[in-house]
Design an enzyme around this catalytic site. Structure first.
Site, mmCIF file in Angstrom:
data_model
loop_
_atom_site.group_PDB
_atom_site.id
_atom_site.type_symbol
_atom_site.label_atom_id
_atom_site.label_comp_id
_atom_site.label_asym_id
_atom_site.label_seq_id
_atom_site.Cartn_x
_atom_site.Cartn_y
_atom_site.Cartn_z
ATOM 1 N N SER A 617 6.775 -5.123 -3.244
ATOM 2 C CA SER A 617 7.478 -3.869 -3.480
ATOM 3 C C SER A 617 7.137 -3.377 -4.886
ATOM 4 C CB SER A 617 8.977 -4.047 -3.251
ATOM 5 O OG SER A 617 9.619 -2.807 -3.122
ATOM 6 N N ASP A 692 6.912 0.247 7.960
ATOM 7 C CA ASP A 692 7.742 0.321 6.757
ATOM 8 C C ASP A 692 8.311 1.728 6.615
ATOM 9 O OD1 ASP A 692 8.844 0.210 4.184
ATOM 10 O OD2 ASP A 692 7.243 -1.076 3.418
ATOM 11 N N HIS A 724 9.680 -3.203 5.630
ATOM 12 C CA HIS A 724 9.419 -3.519 4.229
ATOM 13 C C HIS A 724 9.498 -5.016 3.953
ATOM 14 C CE1 HIS A 724 8.690 -2.237 0.191
ATOM 15 N NE2 HIS A 724 9.824 -2.720 -0.277
#
Length: 751
Positions: A617, A692, A724
């Site tokens: 991330s 995602d 994600h």
């Protein structure tokens, strides 16, 4: 964007029988260690959590006789059931068996997205529950419908609809259950009877009773409606996504692709339009709350005063530099400003849940106005500071209004330890620490603040939970979780290596904390480094004296040194430390990670040519920036689900740190990772989930296209159907075999 550390989630109407009379929980065999006693892939990703039993959502029943929790099944760590422990006898039993009671129906897309926002997308079974005020029944959402469970082993199904129910709660006096269905708010008598719509205009782009996307994802606000304590009124958010940009998102699965037209408020583009109403539970007497003339604001928090005489509404400006606390008259909707928090020119305001309105009309409130997060009392227009110093209060745990004491967690003793403290409201002095040094603690209390549920861990002990009195004295173990024979981690204790901690100085003199775990060091031998990072602001503290799970130990068993360092811009160090990231993400945090790499290379037992870095991330974004800015500094990097262009990410997170792209395009240009992707010269593995809905796959495909166009070599692994958090049965193991296969080939085993 909240911290994603490892890229996998580890981490018919009628009456149904419950599981109160089932056999005691059975132990599930854990994969045996390797011949040398070290961890294996089979153990790491098996059905049993090596950290031991980890109860979640712990609560005391209203009368204090039961302590309830959600616990994974012995044979399936991702499926949760509801358990109860008698606080008088310690006897424990399963209260609701999710398999026996549930229908197995697929969740609606709306509920799947809510779970993704709450970081529980990989969990199944019961993920939430709500006690009725009398403590004799519990509302249990399960498989898209609602059940009312009693303590005698029965469950009554309340709903049976294809649409699903979101945000279900029991009203404060127990008269109703309320929920959102088909974008409208419904109430249903708890004693029986049909549900009726409180609002009817929801549909299309209009939603009632829900939190908009950025509220869920970035503001930690999960709901869009709030009952008054006396049940006379309910405050209801209405949001309209019509102005929000429509992003076409392809969720690419194993057997096909679904295309979603998702309303996604990217930086610099319009947000949803927000209104707040107060109405009676039947929808009548509706009044609109005056939120001001500026419609481009955030509805940060909504709370009722304890006596129901008014609402407290936190109104945040679009640039997140001003927050007004409004007091709202529920009869008229008129709002008056009680006080205002303001940020500096090169700063922002962090939202917090560390506040509580008291019965005497005062307010306990966390503020960073003196440069650190501290507690204050606001009464009759005046402020009294309750805590102070170069440390931060992290959470407000409870307030004993009868005795005038506030309970909170903070890092007063050590930035790497979160401890529980109390302080006197009338005569605030040095806080009293209630928990033991050397641990990372969190806590919750009952509403009257008479007992504590304390969770704690350290680098050598997975999370333990105990019940304590208000002095911190342990009354009983809820989950001792001792690593003794029978504990899933016990077979691997012989190979468990201690964590080491230390500090470095950043370029400006700031103290940077690091953590390291090494294999047993052989004199003269040099070791490769697995350098894990996150680096982002907000919830980014990684270096703590808490349990880090089995994965770091597994990597150490594989011959790696595990290393982390918390850079400037990360949380829990005060605003001056955090604000250095504004408005230039990808600057000081990359600089500080390089300082960590250079320190590692100075150590005699580190192979300076084999320092590999990994992040997910924001950490994935950091991996790209670290290779771009410091070629040759890292032997290889893994970038998981990276944001490559901040203009693609959402308003509330991105504008908080970079401002408005229309007013400050240079900040966005300089912070983007895709711009310089073709300059990467070191081995790179790019990973992304192909469904995602948070950091869109477009971020990674843009990097891939840029590198391919310039004939820059790299490797990539995209996961069909994964969001994600890439994980789940088989997938998590595949992910880490891919990562370690890449790093073994390009770093560890390289001659």
């Amino acid at each position: 964007m909240r911290a994603w550390l490892l890229g996998l989630a580890l981490a018919s109407t009628g009456t149904a029988a419950l599981a109160a009379d089932q056999e005691p929980r059975a132990a599930v065999p854990v994969a045996a260690p390797a011949e040398d006693g070290t961890l294996t892939f089979a153990a790491l990703f098996g059905a049993t959590d090596l950290s031991g039993r980890q109860p979640r959502a712990l609560r005391l029943s209203p009368d204090g006789t039961l302590l309830t929790s959600l616990q994974p099944r012995p044979d399936d760590r991702d499926r949760l059931d509801l358990w109860a422990q008698d606080t008088r006898t310690g006897e424990e039993r399963m209260l609701v068996d999710s398999k026996a009671v549930g229908s197995g129906a697929e969740l609606t897309e709306a509920e799947k997205m809510q779970r993704e926002r709450a970081r529980i997308g990989g969990s199944r079974g019961i993920v939430a529950y709500d006690f009725a005020p009398d403590g004799r029944s519990i509302l249990v959402p399960l498989d898209g419908d609602l059940y009312l469970a009693t303590l005698d082993g029965k469950a009554r199904r309340l709903t049976d609809t294809p649409g699903g129910e979101l945000n279900p709660v029991v009203s404060p006096k127990g008269s109703f259950v309320s929920f959102v269905r088909d974008q409208n708010l419904f109430v249903q008598p708890l004693a029986g009877g049909a549900a009726r719509a409180v609002t009817t205009e929801g549909g299309g782009t209009v939603h009632f009773g829900e939190a908009e996307f950025v509220a869920q994802e970035e503001m930690d606000r999960r709901t869009g409606y709030w009952w008054s304590p006396d049940e006379r009124f309910v405050a209801v958010e209405r949001f309209d996504e019509a102005p929000v940009h429509v992003a076409t998102r392809a969720a690419i699965g194993a057997t096909g692709t679904k295309v979603y037209e998702q309303r996604y408020p990217a930086a610099g583009t319009p947000n949803a339009l927000i209104d707040l109403y107060v109405m009676k539970p039947d929808g009548s007497a509706r009044v609109k709350v005056d939120l001001g003339r500026d419609f481009d604001i955030y509805l940060a928090r909504v709370d009722w005063l304890p006596d129901g005489s008014g609402l407290l509404v936190q109104r945040e400006s679009r640039d997140q530099k001003r927050l007004d606390m409004l007091r709202v008259d529920p009869a008229t909707g008129k709002a008056t400003i009680l006080f205002t928090e303001r940020a500096g020119a090169r700063s922002w305001l962090n939202l917090s849940d560390a506040y509580q309105a008291l019965d005497d009309g005062s307010l306990i409130w966390r503020s960073e106005r003196d440069g650190y997060g501290h507690l204050y009392r606001f009464a009759r227009g005046k402020w009294t500071q309750l805590t102070k110093g170069s440390w931060v209060v992290t959470e407000l745990v409870g307030v004993d209004q009868a005795k005038g004491r506030v309970f909170f967690t903070g890092n007063r003793d050590d930035v790497l330890e979160q401890q529980l403290y109390s302080v006197d409201i009338a005569k605030p002095d040095t806080p009293v620490r209630l928990t033991e040094r050397g641990w990372w603690n969190s806590a919750t209390m009952d509403s009257a603040a008479t007992r504590l549920i304390v969770s704690r861990s350290n680098p050598n002990q997975p999370t333990q939970v105990y019940l304590a009195d208000t002095t911190g004295k342990r009354l009983s173990w809820i989950n001792e979780n001792a690593i003794v024979p029978g504990h899933p981690y016990q077979p691997y204790l012989a190979s468990h290596q201690p964590s080491q901690f230390g500090t470095l100085r950043a370029a400006d003199g700031s103290t940077l904390h690091w953590k390291m775990i090494t294999p047993p060091l052989v004199p003269g031998r040099k070791y490769p480094v697995f350098f894990q990072h996150y680096g982002g602001p907000g919830t980014g503290q990684q270096v703590t004296r808490g349990w880090a799970g089995a994965l770091p130990q597994f990597l150490v068993d594989q011959g790696w040194i595990w290393f982390q360092i918390d850079n400037r811009g990360s949380y829990n160090r005060g605003k001056a430390f955090e604000d250095q990231i504004y408005p230039a993400m990808g600057s000081v945090e990359v600089e500080d990670q390089l300082a960590g790499a250079n320190y590692l290379k100075s150590l005699p037992f580190v192979d300076a040519t084999k320092v590999a870095t990994y992040g997910w991330s924001y950490g994935g974004y950091m991996s790209l920036k670290m290779l771009e800015k410091n070629p040759g500094a890292y032997a290889a990097a893994v970038a998981g689900a990276p944001v490559s262009d901040w203009k693609l990410y959402d308003t509330h997170y991105t504008e908080r740190y970079l401002g408005d792209p229309a007013k400050d395009p240079a900040s966005y240009e300089g912070s983007a990772a895709v711009r310089d992707a073709s300059a990467i010269r070191d081995p790179l593995l790019l990973i992304h989930g192909m469904a995602d809905d948070n950091v869109f796959l477009d971020n990674s495909t843009a990097v891939a296209a840029k590198m391919q166009a310039s004939a820059t070599p790299f490797e990539m692994m995209f996961y069909p159907g994964q969001t994600h958090a890439v994980g789940g049965s088989g997938v998590a193991e595949h992910l880490w075999r891919t990562i370690l296969g890449f790093l073994d080939r390009t770093v560890k085993d390289r001659k």
